[in-house]
Design a protein around this motif. Structure first.
Motif, short mmCIF file in Angstrom:
data_model
loop_
_atom_site.label_atom_id
_atom_site.label_comp_id
_atom_site.label_asym_id
_atom_site.label_seq_id
_atom_site.Cartn_x
_atom_site.Cartn_y
_atom_site.Cartn_z
N PHE A 122 -34.06 -3.90 -17.10
CA PHE A 122 -33.62 -3.46 -18.31
C PHE A 122 -33.61 -1.85 -18.48
O PHE A 122 -34.35 -1.37 -17.77
N MET A 123 -32.71 -1.37 -18.93
CA MET A 123 -32.74 0.21 -19.47
C MET A 123 -31.79 0.28 -20.61
O MET A 123 -31.02 -0.61 -20.78
N ARG A 124 -32.13 1.24 -21.38
CA ARG A 124 -31.23 1.72 -22.43
C ARG A 124 -29.56 2.14 -21.95
O ARG A 124 -29.75 2.78 -21.05
N PRO A 125 -28.82 2.09 -22.68
CA PRO A 125 -27.40 2.77 -22.32
C PRO A 125 -27.53 4.25 -21.98
O PRO A 125 -28.32 4.85 -22.76
N VAL A 126 -26.83 4.75 -21.05
CA VAL A 126 -26.83 5.97 -20.85
C VAL A 126 -25.37 6.37 -20.88
O VAL A 126 -24.46 5.69 -20.81
N ASN A 127 -25.36 7.77 -21.04
CA ASN A 127 -23.95 8.35 -21.14
C ASN A 127 -23.21 8.25 -19.75
O ASN A 127 -23.51 9.21 -18.96
N ALA A 128 -22.29 7.18 -19.56
CA ALA A 128 -21.85 7.14 -18.18
C ALA A 128 -20.24 6.91 -18.22
O ALA A 128 -19.80 5.96 -17.68
N GLY A 129 -19.56 7.59 -19.06
CA GLY A 129 -18.11 7.25 -19.28
C GLY A 129 -17.67 5.78 -19.50
O GLY A 129 -18.47 5.23 -20.44
N ASN A 130 -17.16 5.20 -18.63
CA ASN A 130 -16.51 3.80 -18.82
C ASN A 130 -17.31 2.83 -18.28
O ASN A 130 -17.29 1.73 -18.35
N SER A 131 -18.49 3.42 -17.51
CA SER A 131 -19.47 2.45 -17.12
C SER A 131 -20.05 1.35 -18.00
O SER A 131 -20.29 1.89 -19.13
N PRO A 132 -20.25 0.12 -17.72
CA PRO A 132 -20.88 -0.74 -18.55
C PRO A 132 -22.18 -0.21 -18.79
O PRO A 132 -22.92 -0.82 -19.89
N LEU A 133 -23.02 0.64 -18.09
CA LEU A 133 -24.09 1.17 -18.42
C LEU A 133 -24.25 1.85 -19.51
O LEU A 133 -25.50 1.98 -20.13
N SER A 134 -23.02 2.64 -20.22
CA SER A 134 -23.15 3.24 -21.31
C SER A 134 -23.00 2.38 -22.57
O SER A 134 -22.88 2.73 -23.71
N LYS A 135 -22.71 0.91 -22.17
CA LYS A 135 -22.66 0.11 -23.41
C LYS A 135 -23.67 -1.14 -23.43
O LYS A 135 -23.40 -2.28 -23.86
N ILE A 136 -25.07 -1.10 -22.62
CA ILE A 136 -25.76 -2.11 -22.83
C ILE A 136 -26.08 -2.47 -24.09
O ILE A 136 -26.79 -1.48 -24.92
N ALA A 137 -26.05 -3.92 -24.46
CA ALA A 137 -26.47 -4.25 -26.04
C ALA A 137 -27.90 -4.90 -25.65
O ALA A 137 -28.02 -5.79 -24.78
N TYR A 138 -28.78 -4.69 -26.39
CA TYR A 138 -29.87 -5.35 -26.64
C TYR A 138 -30.63 -5.55 -27.72
O TYR A 138 -30.52 -4.85 -28.87
N ALA A 139 -31.66 -6.52 -27.62
CA ALA A 139 -32.58 -6.72 -29.10
C ALA A 139 -33.95 -6.37 -28.61
O ALA A 139 -34.31 -5.91 -27.27
N PHE A 140 -34.87 -7.23 -29.24
CA PHE A 140 -36.36 -6.97 -28.95
C PHE A 140 -36.84 -8.33 -29.31
O PHE A 140 -36.59 -9.09 -30.11
N HIS A 141 -38.03 -8.51 -28.43
CA HIS A 141 -39.12 -9.56 -28.60
C HIS A 141 -40.17 -8.71 -29.17
O HIS A 141 -40.56 -7.55 -28.42
N PHE A 142 -40.99 -9.13 -30.17
CA PHE A 142 -42.10 -8.32 -30.63
C PHE A 142 -43.06 -9.30 -31.67
O PHE A 142 -42.45 -10.29 -31.93
N ASP A 143 -44.12 -8.65 -31.67
CA ASP A 143 -45.09 -9.51 -32.55
C ASP A 143 -44.83 -9.24 -34.07
O ASP A 143 -44.95 -7.98 -34.51
N ALA A 144 -44.49 -10.25 -34.76
CA ALA A 144 -43.85 -10.13 -36.01
C ALA A 144 -44.91 -9.58 -36.80
O ALA A 144 -44.80 -8.74 -37.97
N GLY A 145 -46.08 -9.93 -36.73
CA GLY A 145 -47.26 -9.52 -37.69
C GLY A 145 -47.66 -8.14 -37.60
O GLY A 145 -47.74 -7.24 -38.33
#
Ligand code: FAD
Length: 509
Positions: free
Chosen positions: A143-166
């Motif tokens: 995993f990594m967050r999207p980075v500013n990398a022009g047309n690379s798919p690394l600039s468009k990484i889509a993600y959500a989270f798993h977390f403790d809802a409490g």
């Protein structure tokens, strides 16, 4: 114009729904549209599950101005790139429904069309994954967050989270109280209505205190204390399409590597979730009580854990469906009080977020105009029904015939809307996102291909590129995605560097 702003909003219930609502209203209305009071009862407690989300949650947090690393740290969260479905089409199958698109559209034609043209019938459930950076990274626990990398798919990484809802609710409580929300501890024992109109005037607590307000948000969970027990909004039941009505939930010790996806594994009578957090793994069995006894489902859950169980499983019952009116008079139901769809695609917390956002779009004054209420109910019903159809797809598009459960869902009559989607896909592989339905064409494509629905042909517009050019471009896309996935760090390393919960942080430690 006669302007009669809301003087006070009362939120009843302090689970994920109550505190998300309090946080959003306090941030966005900034104390300019009356006071906000939230009433909750420690004695009753919260549902306490709900750990996987979809990417829209990041927008919610951003709107609130929440620092993402702080949020992940506080909720012991991890990052999610999609969901792996195991044993859904047939036993032994596995595919990932990733976030973000596959490949890219070219010459104005959807990538899905080129995919089907190029691969013909010679592909398997996992072939699409090679065109999705999220799926490839998930397979490698990266995993990594999207980075500013022009047309690379690394600039468009889509993600959500798993977390403790409490922990999320606790985090949002602090956030809301800082912004003026008053929290009142107490059990509501009475709901008082105006005799002539039926509007809610106030609620009465066990100790006799009475809390009045203009607008009431029912976040009391499945019981729907205001919307159902008081206003009798009614319920549309969907058990005939979604027969699962129970869940057993238990955490277990964490495992390595720290995976960046949710897993959903089908069993003869339902399915099992596995959600990796920083400090533990959340697990649950969702099952149909008409097809299996509780103890058998629980035993199966415990025998399929990756780590040691932490505590005893909790049993939960639910009714799939939604209130006939989400908003009635001066009461809006948000969260489990509004309806429930099993967490197969992690949509409940999103439906809370979406309910809040629609409420803000149509925030009432004390006239409570019926046109606003009707629109809220219409669009919310549409949203629930479309999520419902997407979830039904997973069950209906199975080839499993090893139990009464699968024989039922495979052969049942499905909603017309879903049947049309499947028929369209079966002809030329076309998928469309209709109006504002939650799941887009990529999601429908992922599940239909993943569960072995095979189109009879490909969309003729894909012939704008020759077969050779199509092959060249698709090879290139696969290569770029593989290289991008190689470049990404393991999610465990990413978290250690950026947002590990304090007691778990090997870097800080
Ligand atoms: P609750 O958590 O039940 O909170 C109700 C609140 O109302 C509590 O604070 C309670 O004290 C208060 N209350 C009730 N009655 C009274 C009273 N009389 N007086 C005062 N206070 C009262 N969602 C996801 O997005 N992803 C998932 O992976 C996911 N998994 C799930 C798995 C299962 C098995 C279930 C059942 C749900 C799952 N959900 C998931 C849904 C998610 O848990 C809920 O949407 C979310 O927690 C919101 O719950 P809530 O706040 O509406 O209700």
């Amino acid at each position: 114009m006669d302007h009669a702003p809301i003087r006070k909003t009362v939120i009843v219930g302090g689970g994920t729904a109550g505190w998300m609502t309090a946080a959003a209203l306090s941030k966005i209305l900034q104390g300019n549209v009356g006071a906000i009071e939230l009433v909750e009862s420690e004695q009753i407690g919260t549902i306490g599950v709900g750990e996987a989300t979809i990417p829209q949650i990041a927008t919610f947090n951003r709107t609130l101005g929440i620092d993402e690393n702080e949020f992940v740290r506080a909720t012991k969260g991890t990052f999610k790139l999609g969901i792996e479905f195991v044993n859904w089409g047939q036993k032994g199958d596995r595919y990932i429904h990733p976030f973000g698109p596959y490949g890219l559209d070219m010459e104005g034609v959807s990538f899905h069309a080129y995919f089907l043209k190029h691969h013909g019938k010679a592909y398997d459930r996992q072939t699409p994954e090679q065109y999705s950076l999220q799926a490839m990274a998930a397979r490698q626990a990266k995993f990594m967050r999207p980075v500013n990398a022009g047309n690379s798919p690394l600039s468009k990484i889509a993600y959500a989270f798993h977390f403790d809802a409490g922990l999320y609710a606790k985090f949002l409580r602090e956030f809301s109280e800082k912004r003026g929300v008053k929290r009142t501890e107490g059990k509501v024992v009475g709901v008082n209505q105006v005799a002539e109109t039926g509007f809610i005037r106030s609620i009465t607590l066990e100790d006799g205190r009475e809390i009045d307000g203009d607008l009431f948000i029912d976040c009391t969970g499945f019981r729907g204390l205001l919307i159902e027990q008081t206003l009798k909004a009614g319920y549309n039941h969907w058990k005939h399409w979604l027969p699962c009505d129970r869940a057993a939930a238990v955490a277990c010790t964490k495992t390595s590597p720290l995976l960046s996806y949710t897993r959903s594994t089908a069993h003869e009578f339902g399915w099992q979730w596995r959600i990796p957090l920083q400090h533990r793994t959340g697990n649950g069995m969702v099952y149909a009580s008409d097809h299996v006894a509780d103890d058998v489902a629980v035993e199966r859950l415990l025998s399929c854990l990756d780590g040691e169980a932490i505590g005893d499983p909790r049993l939960l019952q639910f009714e799939t469906g939604h209130r006939r009116k989400f908003w009635d008079k001066n009461c809006v139901a948000i969260g489990l009080s509004a309806g429930f769809l099993e967490p197969l695609e992690s949509t409940s917390i999103h439906l809370i977020q979406s309910g809040i956002s629609k409420l803000l779009q149509m925030f009432p004054d004390r006239h409570f105009r019926q046109a606003d209420i009707d629109r809220y109910n219409r669009v919310t019903t549409f949203e629930y029904e479309r999520v419902r159809d997407f979830i039904i797809l997973h069950y209906n598009a199975t080839q499993r015939d090893d139990s009464d459960f699968w024989n039922y869902v495979r052969t049942m009559q499905i909603p017309d809307y879903l049947q049309d989607k499947i028929d369209l896909f079966r002809s030329y592989g076309r998928v469309f996102r209709e109006n504002e339905e939650l799941f887009n064409d990529t999601s429908w494509f992922a599940v239909m291909i993943g569960q072995n629905i095979r189109p009879e042909g490909y969309d003729a517009v894909a012939d704008v590129l020759s077969p050779e050019e199509t092959a060249r471009r698709l090879n290139e896309i696969r290569a770029v995605i593989a290289k991008s996935a190689d470049h990404m760090p393991l999610q465990s390393d990413f978290i250690a560097q950026t947002c590990a919960a304090e007691e778990l942080n090997p870097v800080a430690g």
